[in-house]
Motif scaffolding. Sequence first.
Motif, short mmCIF file in Angstrom:
data_model
loop_
_atom_site.label_atom_id
_atom_site.label_comp_id
_atom_site.label_asym_id
_atom_site.label_seq_id
_atom_site.Cartn_x
_atom_site.Cartn_y
_atom_site.Cartn_z
N THR A 170 0.87 -1.18 0.00
CA THR A 170 0.00 0.00 0.00
C THR A 170 0.90 1.23 0.00
O THR A 170 2.06 1.17 0.37
CB THR A 170 -0.93 0.03 1.23
OG1 THR A 170 -0.13 0.10 2.43
CG2 THR A 170 -1.81 -1.21 1.28
N GLY A 171 0.37 2.36 -0.41
CA GLY A 171 1.17 3.58 -0.53
C GLY A 171 1.85 3.64 -1.88
O GLY A 171 1.47 4.40 -2.76
N PHE A 172 2.88 2.81 -2.05
CA PHE A 172 3.52 2.64 -3.36
C PHE A 172 4.37 1.38 -3.33
O PHE A 172 4.58 0.78 -2.26
CB PHE A 172 4.37 3.87 -3.74
CG PHE A 172 5.55 4.17 -2.83
CD1 PHE A 172 6.78 3.56 -3.01
CD2 PHE A 172 5.43 5.11 -1.80
CE1 PHE A 172 7.87 3.85 -2.20
CE2 PHE A 172 6.51 5.42 -0.98
CZ PHE A 172 7.74 4.78 -1.18
N VAL A 173 4.81 0.96 -4.50
CA VAL A 173 5.81 -0.10 -4.59
C VAL A 173 7.16 0.57 -4.80
O VAL A 173 7.32 1.43 -5.66
CB VAL A 173 5.51 -1.07 -5.76
CG1 VAL A 173 6.69 -2.02 -5.98
CG2 VAL A 173 4.25 -1.87 -5.47
N TYR A 174 8.13 0.18 -3.96
CA TYR A 174 9.48 0.72 -4.05
C TYR A 174 10.19 -0.02 -5.18
O TYR A 174 10.48 -1.21 -5.07
CB TYR A 174 10.20 0.51 -2.71
CG TYR A 174 11.48 1.27 -2.52
CD1 TYR A 174 12.54 1.15 -3.42
CD2 TYR A 174 11.66 2.11 -1.42
CE1 TYR A 174 13.73 1.83 -3.23
CE2 TYR A 174 12.85 2.80 -1.22
CZ TYR A 174 13.88 2.66 -2.12
OH TYR A 174 15.06 3.32 -1.94
#
Length: 266
Positions: A170-174
């Motif tokens: 969640t949030g983003f994929v690094y």
Amino acid sequence: MSRVAAAIDRAKSEGRGAFVGYLPLGFPDLQTSIDAAVTLAESGADILELGPPYSDPVMDGTVIQEATQAALAGGFRLRDTFTAVREIAKRTDVPILVMTYINPVLQYGVDRYADDLLAAGGAGLITPDITPEAAEDWIAASKRTGLDRVFLAAPTSTDERLDLIVKSSTGFVYTISTMGITGERAELDAAARTLVARLRDHGVEHACVGIGISNAEQVAGVLDYADGAIVGTALVRALREGGLDGLAETARALAAGTVTGPASGN
């Protein structure tokens, strides 16, 4: 609603890609690292990535390793993470992600760590050394608390692994632009563009690229295809060599590379 995703969406609505800035906690001392994080937020960072020092930072390059070793030598303790996050969160609304290897979280207690991070005002964790299938306890704790969980995707990741990473994050994929340790690169690996395209095929909403970005031109290049650019080494070096003023100057220069325009497809 993910605070981190909201920050990326807010930047996009302003015709920008997101600027994710990394700094180690406790360097050069705890209070200065708190002030540095606030300075970074005030100088254009959309998301703060803060790293508690770790005794075996296998992913970090020389500049960051030296800073984290100095923080440990200065007496940094795991509990100082929550003190720092709490003080930073009082002074800025920019979401705070803690970048931590999983072992300190396990030693502290996964649920206790999640609860204390939430209470301090943190937004979630970036966990570089654990895969989603091995992170059942952390995933459960993050769902319970609403904290973001950011997993890493590498150019070597299989399609099956990318699908799991996208579904679990969640949030983003690094998104790792190059294999190996963090640090500045003269040119970013073209594999990052391919990797982001693969993540899009798996339905990723937000992909931020890190490892190797050190100037505004590279930030702009990454934001041609990704949702955010993650910068660490250049900021740590700026803080080490120029203090808070040097950090602010470097952060503003990097933030200038985030403007993508309202018609961007990011």
